[in-house]
Scaffold this motif. Structure first.
Motif, short mmCIF file in Angstrom:
data_model
loop_
_atom_site.label_atom_id
_atom_site.label_comp_id
_atom_site.label_asym_id
_atom_site.label_seq_id
_atom_site.Cartn_x
_atom_site.Cartn_y
_atom_site.Cartn_z
N PHE A 179 1.02 -1.06 0.06
CA PHE A 179 -0.10 -0.21 0.30
C PHE A 179 1.16 1.24 -0.22
CE2 PHE A 179 -3.19 -3.01 2.24
CZ PHE A 179 -4.01 -3.43 1.20
N ASP A 180 1.90 0.87 0.12
CA ASP A 180 2.71 2.02 0.86
C ASP A 180 3.08 2.62 -0.72
OD1 ASP A 180 2.74 2.17 3.31
OD2 ASP A 180 4.49 1.79 3.88
N CYS A 181 3.25 4.03 -0.73
CA CYS A 181 4.23 4.62 -2.02
C CYS A 181 5.54 4.12 -2.57
CB CYS A 181 4.20 6.37 -1.91
SG CYS A 181 2.71 6.85 -0.80
N ASN A 182 5.87 3.38 -3.38
CA ASN A 182 7.38 2.42 -4.18
C ASN A 182 7.55 3.13 -5.82
OD1 ASN A 182 9.30 1.42 -3.38
ND2 ASN A 182 8.24 -0.12 -4.33
N SER A 183 6.57 4.31 -6.49
CA SER A 183 6.65 4.77 -7.34
C SER A 183 6.79 3.48 -8.44
CB SER A 183 8.94 5.05 -7.33
OG SER A 183 8.88 5.77 -7.01
N GLY A 184 5.39 3.05 -8.15
CA GLY A 184 5.50 1.96 -8.86
C GLY A 184 6.24 0.92 -9.16
N GLN A 185 6.77 0.33 -7.91
CA GLN A 185 8.05 -0.90 -7.69
C GLN A 185 7.04 -2.02 -7.35
OE1 GLN A 185 10.19 -1.15 -10.40
NE2 GLN A 185 9.65 1.18 -10.91
N ASP A 186 7.17 -3.29 -7.68
CA ASP A 186 6.67 -4.40 -6.46
C ASP A 186 7.96 -4.49 -4.84
OD1 ASP A 186 9.27 -5.45 -6.89
OD2 ASP A 186 8.25 -6.66 -8.64
N PRO A 211 9.79 -1.80 4.82
CA PRO A 211 9.85 -0.29 4.66
C PRO A 211 10.67 -0.48 3.01
CG PRO A 211 9.36 0.69 6.16
CD PRO A 211 9.53 -1.29 6.35
N SER A 212 10.71 0.44 1.86
CA SER A 212 11.51 0.49 0.96
C SER A 212 13.04 1.49 1.05
CB SER A 212 11.14 0.60 -0.75
OG SER A 212 10.95 2.16 -0.09
N GLY A 213 12.44 2.22 2.17
CA GLY A 213 13.79 3.01 2.60
C GLY A 213 14.43 3.98 1.27
N ALA A 214 13.48 3.71 0.44
CA ALA A 214 13.77 5.41 -0.43
C ALA A 214 13.12 6.52 0.29
CB ALA A 214 12.75 4.41 -1.75
N GLN A 215 14.79 7.40 -0.31
CA GLN A 215 13.95 8.84 0.03
C GLN A 215 12.55 10.01 -0.25
OE1 GLN A 215 16.13 10.21 2.41
NE2 GLN A 215 17.54 8.53 2.69
N ALA A 216 12.71 9.19 -1.40
CA ALA A 216 11.43 9.76 -2.22
C ALA A 216 10.63 8.79 -2.92
CB ALA A 216 11.96 10.71 -2.49
N ALA A 217 9.54 8.73 -3.01
CA ALA A 217 8.39 8.02 -3.31
C ALA A 217 7.42 8.71 -4.41
CB ALA A 217 8.39 6.47 -3.32
N SER A 218 7.15 8.30 -5.82
CA SER A 218 5.44 8.83 -6.24
C SER A 218 4.35 7.62 -5.08
CB SER A 218 5.83 8.92 -8.04
OG SER A 218 6.35 7.69 -7.95
N CYS A 219 2.97 7.91 -6.01
CA CYS A 219 2.18 6.81 -5.20
C CYS A 219 1.43 6.59 -6.13
CB CYS A 219 1.69 7.98 -4.53
SG CYS A 219 2.65 7.95 -2.38
N GLN A 220 1.65 6.22 -7.87
CA GLN A 220 0.42 6.15 -8.78
C GLN A 220 -0.15 4.39 -8.20
OE1 GLN A 220 4.16 6.71 -9.00
NE2 GLN A 220 5.05 5.24 -10.57
N GLY A 221 0.53 3.82 -7.19
CA GLY A 221 0.36 2.59 -7.14
C GLY A 221 1.31 1.79 -7.36
N ASN A 222 1.00 0.23 -6.75
CA ASN A 222 2.83 -1.02 -7.49
C ASN A 222 1.82 -1.77 -7.40
OD1 ASN A 222 3.84 1.29 -5.57
ND2 ASN A 222 3.30 0.32 -3.85
N PRO A 223 2.54 -2.71 -8.27
CA PRO A 223 2.38 -3.96 -8.72
C PRO A 223 2.47 -5.44 -7.70
CG PRO A 223 4.59 -3.59 -9.33
CD PRO A 223 3.48 -2.32 -9.00
N ALA A 224 1.67 -5.96 -8.00
CA ALA A 224 1.87 -7.09 -6.55
C ALA A 224 3.41 -7.86 -6.69
CB ALA A 224 0.28 -8.34 -7.29
N THR A 225 2.97 -8.41 -6.16
CA THR A 225 4.46 -9.07 -5.62
C THR A 225 4.45 -10.88 -5.41
OG1 THR A 225 5.64 -7.14 -4.36
CG2 THR A 225 6.39 -9.36 -4.08
N PRO A 226 4.71 -11.69 -6.94
CA PRO A 226 4.75 -12.99 -6.20
C PRO A 226 5.52 -13.38 -4.61
CG PRO A 226 5.40 -12.61 -8.70
CD PRO A 226 5.81 -11.16 -7.98
#
Length: 257
Positions: A179-186, A211-226
């Motif tokens: 759910f958290d912002c992760n720049s559209g990454q899984d 948490p990814s630990g990224a300094q900044a991230a956009s919030c366009q939604g993330n893909p599912a992770t197997p």
């Protein structure tokens, strides 16, 4: 990865938990370690807002707000929600959170199913001035109560339609959406088994995302992770439940969009 324990029912902890938080290995397949007992949570999360479980189990209507909080019902924007009969999730002299259960759960896809609507009314609002607090709606959304996983966060969980569960298999192929912002990454490498409980009739799993630990991230939604969970024994005809949400919900194939 430790050998799985045996027994009719077991509760195991790997990674963060609502009362006990540790670190576990992150991989695309995880099983459980040593059994541990976990107390019933006293607080659940609604979009990051802490809500006493008692507030949901024994709801108090907004008409019973304490005198210092009651003016919140006349706050700016409140009439748009008509929340007089909503339950009180939080209350203080400067902040009130109200919730109401939806007649039909909101299905956002990818396992993101929400049971409640909520609003937060606060005097810490844009309309307030020094010495002149104004009650105003500062937050409104929908949520499903989830366990507090400490440094981890619960994600949306579905079965992987490309690898449906088989009764003879001791593997569960799941898809986890952060759910958290992760720049559209899984969330590859950051999903962990927090709790796994197996009984004769159910498999209850709690998954958390670090948490990814990224300094900044956009919030366009993330893909599912197997993500694959290893069971103690073959699945059989047991029901698979997501126990990170309260009450636990059956994990299903994602709805077609």
């Amino acid at each position: 990865m430790g050998k799985l324990s045996t027994g009719v029912a077991r509760i195991t902890m790997v990674g963060g938990a609502m009362l006990l938080l540790g670190t576990g290995c992150a991989s695309t397949e995880q099983s459980a370690g040593s059994p541990a007992s976990v107390a019933e949570p006293e607080v659940v999360l609604c979009q990051g807002n802490k809500v006493p479980l008692q507030a949901l189990d024994n709801p108090k209507p907004a008409t019973e707000l304490a005198p210092e909080a009651a003016p919140a019902l006349q706050g700016r924007g409140v009439s748009a929600f008509d929340p007089v009969t909503w339950l009180v999730a939080q209350e203080s002299s400067d902040r009130v959170m109200l919730m109401t259960k939806l007649a039909v759960p909101q299905d956002g896809g990818q396992g993101d199913i929400r049971d409640y609507m909520y609003i937060v009314i606060s005097t810490h609002s844009m309309a307030s001035e020094p010495g002149k607090p104004v009650w105003d709606v500062v937050e409104s959304s929908t949520c499903t109560p989830t366990l507090d996983l400490g440094q981890l966060t619960a994600g949306a969980v579905t079965l992987d339609p490309s690898l449906p569960p088989a009764s003879e298999s001791d593997r569960l192929a799941l898809l986890v959406t952060e759910f958290d912002c992760n720049s559209g990454q899984d969330a590859e490498g950051r999903v962990e088994v927090v709790k796994l409980t197996e009984t004769e009739s159910t498999v209850e799993v709690v998954l958390g995302v670090r948490p990814s630990g990224a300094q900044a991230a956009s919030c366009q939604g993330n893909p599912a992770t197997p993500f694959t969970v290893k069971l103690e024994r073959p699945l059989g005809d047991r029901t698979i439940l997501n126990a990170a949400v309260l009450p636990a919900r059956e994990i299903a194939v994602p709805a077609a969009r």
